[in-house]
Design an enzyme around this catalytic site. Structure first.
Site, PDB file in Angstrom:
ATOM      1  N   PHE A  96       0.834  -6.942  -4.857  1.00  0.00           N
ATOM      2  CA  PHE A  96       0.964  -7.610  -3.564  1.00  0.00           C
ATOM      3  C   PHE A  96      -0.330  -8.359  -3.284  1.00  0.00           C
ATOM      4  CE2 PHE A  96      -1.740  -4.917  -0.838  1.00  0.00           C
ATOM      5  CZ  PHE A  96      -1.869  -3.777  -1.607  1.00  0.00           C
ATOM      6  N   GLY A  97      -0.377  -9.019  -2.145  1.00  0.00           N
ATOM      7  CA  GLY A  97      -1.625  -9.677  -1.715  1.00  0.00           C
ATOM      8  C   GLY A  97      -2.178 -10.650  -2.757  1.00  0.00           C
ATOM      9  N   ARG A 118      -7.923   1.407  -5.009  1.00  0.00           N
ATOM     10  CA  ARG A 118      -7.144   2.399  -4.251  1.00  0.00           C
ATOM     11  C   ARG A 118      -6.977   3.679  -5.062  1.00  0.00           C
ATOM     12  NH1 ARG A 118      -3.883  -1.025  -2.915  1.00  0.00           N
ATOM     13  NH2 ARG A 118      -5.048  -1.462  -1.037  1.00  0.00           N
ATOM     14  N   LYS A 174       0.845  -1.210   0.000  1.00  0.00           N
ATOM     15  CA  LYS A 174       0.000   0.000   0.000  1.00  0.00           C
ATOM     16  C   LYS A 174       0.874   1.251   0.000  1.00  0.00           C
ATOM     17  CE  LYS A 174      -3.825  -1.726   2.871  1.00  0.00           C
ATOM     18  NZ  LYS A 174      -4.548  -1.474   4.126  1.00  0.00           N
ATOM     19  N   ASP A 209      -8.320   0.907   4.327  1.00  0.00           N
ATOM     20  CA  ASP A 209      -8.722  -0.454   4.663  1.00  0.00           C
ATOM     21  C   ASP A 209      -9.311  -1.066   3.408  1.00  0.00           C
ATOM     22  OD1 ASP A 209      -8.748  -2.270   7.079  1.00  0.00           O
ATOM     23  OD2 ASP A 209     -10.727  -2.628   6.222  1.00  0.00           O
TER      24      ASP A 209
END
Ligand code: ITT
Length: 196
Positions: free
Chosen positions: A150-151, A179, A12, A68
């Protein structure tokens, strides 16, 4: 007012820095790293919890933002949703969560399934609190492709794309991501608060 990001997630932080031309400071650079208990029942509540926690420690001279986010699969009743960071258990890492979701897709007998990412960005300053949202729709597949992002990115193909986010550069991801969309809504608010 200095802009501080209340996250411990390096992926992030990298994306926020790329989208905000580096003017973002990670809270850990000012306060040291620590975990924040996220016990809200929505993305918005958890984003506010994170931003408020850091704002209360730093004080009035700071403008704190928090993200979040998570991935939801309708075929799994919306899971993992707000539990995306701990889908494979408390303390699970990105790879463990990714392969647990791949296994869940396979367990349904599917090669792919519709999915979407949600991001809530909270902004907390002495002038008040704001929350904005962004979404990215697409599908997840039953394997991981690519090392970027990522993730859950290596298993997520955005609508209209033929590659996973693991195979796409950060700039491309940010131009279509949950995002990126939430930050596009947050930027005018941040600009207004900084110039008050
Ligand atoms: P902070 O709370 O410190 O920001 P976190 O990783 O715990 O970091 P969240 O509670 O918001 O953050 O959980 C988000 C999880 O959802 C994250 O760990 C990823 O697994 C997933 N996720 C969110 N946005 C993602 C993205 O753009 N690409 C891939 N996975 C994402």
């Amino acid at each position: 007012m200095k802009l501080v990001l209340a996250t411990g997630n390096k992926g992030k932080l990298r994306e926020f820095r790329q989208m905000c031309q580096d003017e973002v400071t990670a809270f850990s650079e000012l306060l040291g790293a620590f975990d924040i208990v996220e016990d809200g029942s929505t993305f918005a509540e958890n984003a506010l919890i994170k931003a408020r926690t850091i704002y209360e420690k730093l004080g009035d001279d700071f403008l704190v933002i928090a993200d979040d986010s998570g991935i939801s699969l309708p075929v799994l009743g919306g899971a993992p949703g707000i539990y995306s960071a701990r889908y494979a258990g408390e303390g699970a890492d990105d790879k463990e969560n990714l392969y647990k979701l791949i296994d869940a897709v396979k367990a349904k007998g599917l090669k792919s399934a519709p999915a979407y990412y949600t991001a809530a960005i909270a902004i907390v300053s002495k002038y008040g609190e704001y929350v904005v949202h962004g979404w990215m729709h697409g599908e997840v597949i039953d394997e991981a492709r690519g090392e970027k992002g990522f993730g859950y990115d290596p298993m997520f193909i955005p609508s209209g794309c033929d590659r996973t986010l693991g195979e796409l550069d950060d700039e491309v991801k940010s131009s279509i991501s949950h995002r990126g969309k939430a930050l596009a809504l947050a930027k005018p608010i941040i600009g207004m608060l900084k110039n008050k």
